[in-house]
Write an enzyme that holds these catalytic residues in place. Structure first.
Site, PDB file in Angstrom:
ATOM      1  N   ALA A   1      56.544  90.553  32.370  1.00  0.00           N
ATOM      2  CA  ALA A   1      55.283  90.312  31.663  1.00  0.00           C
ATOM      3  C   ALA A   1      54.111  90.501  32.609  1.00  0.00           C
ATOM      4  O   ALA A   1      54.240  90.346  33.827  1.00  0.00           O
ATOM      5  CB  ALA A   1      55.259  88.900  31.079  1.00  0.00           C
ATOM      6  N   ASP A   2      52.969  90.829  32.036  1.00  0.00           N
ATOM      7  CA  ASP A   2      51.733  90.879  32.817  1.00  0.00           C
ATOM      8  C   ASP A   2      50.586  90.350  31.970  1.00  0.00           C
ATOM      9  O   ASP A   2      50.483  90.676  30.778  1.00  0.00           O
ATOM     10  CB  ASP A   2      51.410  92.293  33.283  1.00  0.00           C
ATOM     11  N   THR A   3      49.734  89.548  32.592  1.00  0.00           N
ATOM     12  CA  THR A   3      48.595  88.946  31.902  1.00  0.00           C
ATOM     13  C   THR A   3      47.289  89.485  32.467  1.00  0.00           C
ATOM     14  O   THR A   3      47.109  89.527  33.687  1.00  0.00           O
ATOM     15  CB  THR A   3      48.633  87.411  32.029  1.00  0.00           C
TER      16      THR A   3
ATOM     17  N   ALA B   1      51.233  91.357  28.061  1.00  0.00           N
ATOM     18  CA  ALA B   1      52.236  92.329  27.619  1.00  0.00           C
ATOM     19  C   ALA B   1      53.601  91.827  28.071  1.00  0.00           C
ATOM     20  O   ALA B   1      53.774  91.440  29.228  1.00  0.00           O
ATOM     21  CB  ALA B   1      51.960  93.702  28.211  1.00  0.00           C
TER      22      ALA B   1
END
Length: 207
Positions: free
Chosen positions: A78-80, A115
């Site tokens: 995940a990436d924020t 994501a």
């Protein structure tokens, strides 16, 4: 953990691990991916989050393919990204960065994009992008100086951690709270379950 397929979390984030544990899901291994998280020139927030989540998944996948115990596991990355309009805020590491982020967020709406990228045991990539709108109160210089002094912001997208002191800055949230923390739980668990991962396996005696 016998009885279910293995799950690898491509992150070293204590927050993402805690959120998965909250849902009764315990990864078998952590494989933080070393990826350059600098946005490309002119990159939009949604595109940046999607690109980095995929890059983290691909990097971690290379690692687990060399591990006999983890090859064929489910892999979650995940990436924020925090943005004001089209402007992507940094994952603040310096005091000046944190101060600038807070001044920009003060009294305004911003958006948090996470994501989530899942790699299935068959090697298929599945991806979701979740957006949450957040409004901060107007921050005084005392608020900013005090928060910067706390150090809580370090390494956090947008220079704040909503699950900590900065939660008191939030006037309104539209969308997923866990998305702001770093992993949208509903969508993540739905993604795992939809691809055949037994999401209820760890619920027995979870209390």
């Amino acid at each position: 953990m016998l009885g279910r397929p293995k799950l690898v979390l491509a992150s070293g984030s204590p927050r993402r691990l805690a959120l998965l544990n909250q849902a009764g899901i315990e990864p078998d291994a952590l494989r933080p991916a070393d990826v350059d998280e600098t946005p490309t020139k002119g990159e939009l927030p949604r595109s940046c989050a999607n690109r980095l989540a995929r890059a983290k998944a691909e990097a971690a996948l290379q690692s687990i393919q060399l591990d006999d115990d983890l090859r064929g596991a489910y892999l979650l990355a995940a990436d924020t990204v925090v943005a004001v309009g089209r402007r992507i805020l940094p994952k603040a590491e310096l005091v000046d960065e944190a101060s600038q982020c807070l001044r920009l967020l003060s009294g305004r709406n911003h958006r948090v994009y996470t994501a989530v990228c899942l790699v299935t045991p068959k090697g298929s990539f599945r991806q979701r992008l979740i957006e949450t709108k957040v409004r901060f109160k107007r921050l005084s210089e005392e608020d900013i100086d005090g928060y910067v002094g706390s150090g809580e912001w370090r390494g956090k997208a947008g220079g704040y951690a909503v699950q900590g002191i900065a939660g008191s800055f939030v006037v309104k949230i539209v969308g997923s709270y866990t998305n702001i923390v770093g992993l949208p739980l509903y969508e993540t668990v739905s993604l795992l379950g939809g691809e055949g991962f037994p999401i209820r396996f760890g619920w027995l005696n979870a209390s």
